[in-house]
Structure formats: C-alpha cells, structure tokens
Design a protein around this motif. Structure first.
Motif, PDB file in Angstrom:
ATOM      1  N   UNK A 315      -2.264  57.823  19.624  1.00 13.66           N
ATOM      2  CA  UNK A 315      -2.914  57.026  18.587  1.00 13.66           C
ATOM      3  C   UNK A 315      -3.470  55.738  19.176  1.00 13.66           C
ATOM      4  N   UNK A 316      -4.504  55.213  18.528  1.00 11.97           N
ATOM      5  CA  UNK A 316      -5.076  53.928  18.908  1.00 11.97           C
ATOM      6  C   UNK A 316      -4.481  52.869  17.997  1.00 11.97           C
ATOM      7  N   UNK A 317      -3.568  52.022  18.490  1.00 13.42           N
ATOM      8  CA  UNK A 317      -2.877  51.061  17.634  1.00 13.42           C
ATOM      9  C   UNK A 317      -3.756  49.857  17.329  1.00 13.42           C
ATOM     10  N   UNK A 318      -4.685  50.006  16.377  1.00  8.87           N
ATOM     11  CA  UNK A 318      -5.673  48.963  16.150  1.00  8.87           C
ATOM     12  C   UNK A 318      -5.391  48.124  14.925  1.00  8.87           C
ATOM     13  N   UNK A 319      -4.321  48.416  14.173  1.00  6.51           N
ATOM     14  CA  UNK A 319      -4.050  47.639  12.972  1.00  6.51           C
ATOM     15  C   UNK A 319      -3.037  46.545  13.282  1.00  6.51           C
ATOM     16  N   UNK A 353     -10.429  45.236  12.832  1.00  7.19           N
ATOM     17  CA  UNK A 353      -9.193  44.445  12.763  1.00  7.19           C
ATOM     18  C   UNK A 353      -9.379  43.094  13.420  1.00  7.19           C
ATOM     19  N   UNK A 354     -10.086  43.044  14.550  1.00  6.29           N
ATOM     20  CA  UNK A 354     -10.295  41.777  15.243  1.00  6.29           C
ATOM     21  C   UNK A 354     -11.138  40.839  14.387  1.00  6.29           C
ATOM     22  N   UNK A 355     -12.147  41.377  13.711  1.00  4.19           N
ATOM     23  CA  UNK A 355     -12.970  40.536  12.823  1.00  4.19           C
ATOM     24  C   UNK A 355     -12.128  39.973  11.685  1.00  4.19           C
ATOM     25  N   UNK A 356     -11.264  40.797  11.109  1.00  2.00           N
ATOM     26  CA  UNK A 356     -10.445  40.351   9.985  1.00  2.00           C
ATOM     27  C   UNK A 356      -9.430  39.308  10.424  1.00  2.00           C
ATOM     28  N   UNK A 358      -9.347  37.412  13.165  1.00  2.00           N
ATOM     29  CA  UNK A 358     -10.004  36.199  13.658  1.00  2.00           C
ATOM     30  C   UNK A 358      -9.046  35.348  14.475  1.00  2.00           C
ATOM     31  N   UNK A 359      -8.497  35.945  15.527  1.00  2.00           N
ATOM     32  CA  UNK A 359      -7.495  35.303  16.376  1.00  2.00           C
ATOM     33  C   UNK A 359      -8.102  34.901  17.712  1.00  2.00           C
ATOM     34  N   UNK A 360      -7.842  33.663  18.143  1.00  3.37           N
ATOM     35  CA  UNK A 360      -8.344  33.194  19.430  1.00  3.37           C
ATOM     36  C   UNK A 360      -7.766  34.007  20.578  1.00  3.37           C
ATOM     37  N   UNK A 361      -6.483  34.390  20.478  1.00  5.16           N
ATOM     38  CA  UNK A 361      -5.886  35.177  21.555  1.00  5.16           C
ATOM     39  C   UNK A 361      -6.488  36.581  21.606  1.00  5.16           C
ATOM     40  N   UNK A 362      -6.797  37.145  20.453  1.00  9.85           N
ATOM     41  CA  UNK A 362      -7.462  38.453  20.436  1.00  9.85           C
ATOM     42  C   UNK A 362      -8.879  38.355  21.005  1.00  9.85           C
ATOM     43  N   UNK A 363      -9.580  37.268  20.680  1.00 12.77           N
ATOM     44  CA  UNK A 363     -10.936  37.108  21.215  1.00 12.77           C
ATOM     45  C   UNK A 363     -10.902  36.956  22.730  1.00 12.77           C
ATOM     46  N   UNK A 364      -9.854  36.320  23.256  1.00 13.98           N
ATOM     47  CA  UNK A 364      -9.718  36.209  24.716  1.00 13.98           C
ATOM     48  C   UNK A 364      -9.522  37.584  25.351  1.00 13.98           C
ATOM     49  N   UNK A 365      -8.741  38.448  24.705  1.00 15.82           N
ATOM     50  CA  UNK A 365      -8.577  39.818  25.206  1.00 15.82           C
ATOM     51  C   UNK A 365      -9.909  40.563  25.182  1.00 15.82           C
ATOM     52  N   UNK A 366     -10.681  40.354  24.117  1.00 17.65           N
ATOM     53  CA  UNK A 366     -11.978  41.029  23.996  1.00 17.65           C
ATOM     54  C   UNK A 366     -12.944  40.544  25.078  1.00 17.65           C
ATOM     55  N   UNK A 367     -12.898  39.247  25.387  1.00 20.14           N
ATOM     56  CA  UNK A 367     -13.753  38.714  26.452  1.00 20.14           C
ATOM     57  C   UNK A 367     -13.412  39.358  27.794  1.00 20.14           C
ATOM     58  N   UNK A 368     -12.127  39.600  28.017  1.00 19.74           N
ATOM     59  CA  UNK A 368     -11.699  40.263  29.270  1.00 19.74           C
ATOM     60  C   UNK A 368     -12.248  41.687  29.323  1.00 19.74           C
ATOM     61  N   UNK A 389     -19.099  43.093  21.023  1.00 15.04           N
ATOM     62  CA  UNK A 389     -17.794  42.577  21.455  1.00 15.04           C
ATOM     63  C   UNK A 389     -17.951  41.187  22.069  1.00 15.04           C
ATOM     64  N   UNK A 390     -18.986  41.000  22.867  1.00 14.75           N
ATOM     65  CA  UNK A 390     -19.215  39.691  23.496  1.00 14.75           C
ATOM     66  C   UNK A 390     -19.495  38.627  22.444  1.00 14.75           C
ATOM     67  N   UNK A 391     -20.293  38.991  21.444  1.00 18.23           N
ATOM     68  CA  UNK A 391     -20.602  38.020  20.387  1.00 18.23           C
ATOM     69  C   UNK A 391     -19.355  37.634  19.599  1.00 18.23           C
ATOM     70  N   UNK A 392     -18.499  38.628  19.320  1.00 16.40           N
ATOM     71  CA  UNK A 392     -17.276  38.348  18.579  1.00 16.40           C
ATOM     72  C   UNK A 392     -16.312  37.516  19.429  1.00 16.40           C
ATOM     73  N   UNK A 393     -16.237  37.818  20.721  1.00 15.65           N
ATOM     74  CA  UNK A 393     -15.337  37.072  21.608  1.00 15.65           C
ATOM     75  C   UNK A 393     -15.759  35.611  21.733  1.00 15.65           C
ATOM     76  N   UNK A 394     -17.060  35.329  21.584  1.00 15.93           N
ATOM     77  CA  UNK A 394     -17.570  33.967  21.761  1.00 15.93           C
ATOM     78  C   UNK A 394     -17.516  33.129  20.497  1.00 15.93           C
ATOM     79  N   UNK A 395     -17.051  33.671  19.371  1.00 19.81           N
ATOM     80  CA  UNK A 395     -17.022  32.925  18.097  1.00 19.81           C
ATOM     81  C   UNK A 395     -16.110  31.725  18.169  1.00 19.81           C
TER      82      UNK A 395
END
Length: 395
Positions: A315-319, A353-356, A358-368, A389-395
C-alpha cells in the motif's frame, strides 16, 4: 463549513453512545467542541454572543453556566439542546479564588489534546493552532490560581500543550516560534515537577536544527539529550534517531550505524507498552523506517527503496502526516534508482494529502524528491507532476 473544517469536526474519538456530545461535564465538552472546530476563545464567544472571559471560566471550571449562557452556547455549536441539557445535569462546585476539583478538568483536556493531535495529523497546523493557544491561555490562567497538587497537574498539562504547539509551529515553518514554545514547555514542566521534559526538549531542538539544515547543532542537541540525567529509554531512543539522521546527512555511515544500534537498544528497553509521557511512540518511526531514511540520506537508494517497501508493504501510505512523509521518501529512493514511473505514481497519490496538511516538513521532503527526480529522463506527464511538486514544495 468547508471540507477541511468538516474533517476536523469529525476527526474525534471517544464519543458517548447515548449522545452526540463527547464525554465530560459542560466545560470540558465546550472546550472539546471548540477544539474540533478550530475556533479560538474569541470566535466561540462571538458566535455565542458572550464574553471571552465567560468562555474561559466555563472551560476551566471556575464558573457554571447560567441557563441563558448554556442555551447560547448550545445554539452556537448546533448541539440541538444536548449542551443546554448537560449544563443542568451536572454542575461543578466552584470557588472564586481557586480552581474547582481538577480531576475532570485534567482528564478532559488530556482527551482534547489527543483529539487535537489526531486533527493536526490529518489537516495540518492551521486547523488546530487557534484552539491550542486558547486552551493554553485557560490552563496558565487557572494554574496561577491553583495550589498544591492541582497546581502541579495543571502546569504539567500546560507543558504538554506547549510542546505540541512547538510541533505545530515547526510544521508551519516557524522555527523561532517552535523553539519558543519548546522552551515554555520546559519551564512549565518544571512548574509541574517533571524534569524529563527538559531532556525531551533537547531532541525537539535537534529536530528543529535539522530542519534548518544545521546538522552539527542537531547532532549536538541529540548527544545532550542522550546524556541528560532525566532522560529515559524513550527519550534516548528519540535522541539516537536524531543523531542517526544527522550523521547520515553528513555522510558519516559509521557514526550513523552506531546511532542506529543505540536506537534499537533503547527501543528494546521500552517494554512497558504504555504511551510515552513526551513525544510519539517509538513505533511511529520504527527501526526499518529509520534505517531506510538514513540510507536515503547516505545516497544508497536501492537498499533504501527495498527497506521502505518492506516496512510499508504494497500500500501507498499517503493519508496523514507520517504516512505522506514516508511515501515521499519512498518515492525519492525509487527516483534515485531510475524507477521514475513508480516514484511519480506514489507522489501523485500523496499530493492531495500534502496540499491539505500544508506542512513545512512535508514540503521539505517533496523538495528532496524534486531534486532527485528532476534530472531524470521524463515524459510530459512526469514533468507536469514534478513541476506541480516543485511548486507545492516552494509554497
């Protein structure tokens, strides 16, 4: 009420079988309902057309509601008469110069903190911060009036709320506020007679430093936590986790391996199975997931991808925050070994889930992930996902 607010309103536990209200007396129920909606004291007072002081006094147990105030609160929260009925069925003994019996208040707010954490994991800091700060105001005001054991219990609970507020500040991307609340948690924990929070706070400071990119400071704080006289096996396990990640980011595989062994040893000492007093359960960042993350930071993408697959299953644990975080890490490892289709599929499923949240630590993972995926050969569909993904990571 928008979709996120509805989610916050339903992300609760422990409701009574006989009523739609959560358990507790009027003040505890009022605070719980307010927390579920993400309302500040000011917002609840505005909607009920009462003063902020009245809301604070009701929630802290310093006052019982009059029939008129109970009815106004019932209407504001859409309780269909149940809240007003509760006001007349069980009234606390109150005194002007001190807090009422603290047991129901402490138990109620402990339960509210658990609910707020559930909401924060699924909807992010913006839906819980107002409630947390309002409750801290009530607890600190009440703690100043209390004496003896009641005073200690209330300050210790305020410390727990402050520690979680620090987490939420970090998730909102405000490291300075995260440190300020962490320091308040230490001070209030000492007021409550608990020195272990000072040891745990060092692991929080290590995480904050790590998030800022100051790896040396992160390792230093982790070492201080490990040697703190009040540290217990859970805190030392958290410290070893931070040290392992810090050494991995530095590229020091040997020091990382030693820290991983310390983590496993301290985790094995934690055999009570009870929820830790401070911080998440060790199982929430278990040995396999920690090792996989370290391998990812060390650039060993293949073994990292295999370990993530073993730990997470098919499974993809995305929630939720932690699920989304490990999903993106797994995708980054897959991108690193050229399995870009699989990596993009995981990220595509995780972006809502990342959009909802809206976590800085999650955005850092997305930038990686973007950093690893961008140089790979990608078709138009993949490029669109990487760009999103890049646009969301840069928010």
């Amino acid at each position: 009420m928008d979709a996120a607010e509805r989610r916050a309103g339903t992300a609760s536990t422990g409701e009574s079988d006989s009523t739609g209200l959560p358990p507790g007396d009027f003040g505890v129920v009022l605070a719980t309902l307010r927390a579920r909606r993400g309302w500040s004291v000011r917002e609840a007072a505005r909607r009920a057309n009462v003063s902020e002081g009245q809301i604070c006094n009701l929630e802290s147990g310093l006052r019982n509601p009059s029939p008129a105030v109970a009815a106004a609160c019932d209407e504001a929260f859409g309780a269909d008469g149940e809240l007003a009925e509760l006001a007349g069925s069980g009234r606390r003994d109150t005194r002007d110069d001190n807090i009422a019996e603290s047991g129901p208040v402490i138990a109620g707010y402990e339960r509210i903190l658990g609910e707020l954490k559930d909401i924060g994991r699924s909807t992010g800091p913006r839906f819980v911060t107002a409630s947390i700060r309002s409750i801290i105001r009530i607890l600190t005001d009440t703690g100043r009036r209390a004496v003896g054991e009641q005073r200690a219990e209330i300050w210790l609970l305020a410390s727990k709320f402050a520690e979680y507020t620090g987490w939420m500040a970090q998730e909102a991307g405000n490291s300075a506020e995260a440190l300020r609340w962490t320091n308040l948690a230490v001070r209030w924990g000492a007021e409550g007679g608990d020195e272990t929070v000072a040891a745990y706070a060092l692991t929080r400071k290590a995480f904050i430093a790590q998030h800022r990119g100051d790896t040396g400071a992160a390792i230093g704080f982790a070492d201080q936590a490990d040697h703190h006289p009040a540290a217990n096996p859970v805190i030392r396990a958290h410290a070893a986790r931070r040290a392992a990640l810090g050494h991995a980011r530095r590229g020091d595989a040997g020091a990382c391996r030693d820290a991983l062994e310390r983590f496993r040893g301290h985790a094995a000492e934690d055999i009570g199975g009870r929820p830790p007093h401070w911080g998440p359960r060790i199982g929430n960042g278990g040995s396999q997931l920690l090792e996989a993350t370290c391998l990812l930071h060390l650039g060993r993408f293949g073994p990292a991808a295999d370990l993530f697959a073993s730990a997470c299953g098919p499974a993809i644990p995305s929630d939720g925050n932690s699920g989304a975080r490990f999903a993106v890490r797994r995708a980054t490892a897959l991108a690193g070994i050229g399995r870009l289709d699989d990596a993009c599929g995981i990220v595509d499923a995780t972006l809502p889930a990342i959009r909802l949240i809206d976590s800085a630590t999650l955005r850092a993972e997305l930038a990686r992930f973007v950093e690893e995926a961008r140089p790979r050969s990608a078709g138009p569909g993949r490029l669109a996902l990487i760009d999103a993904s890049a646009a969301l990571a840069a928010r």
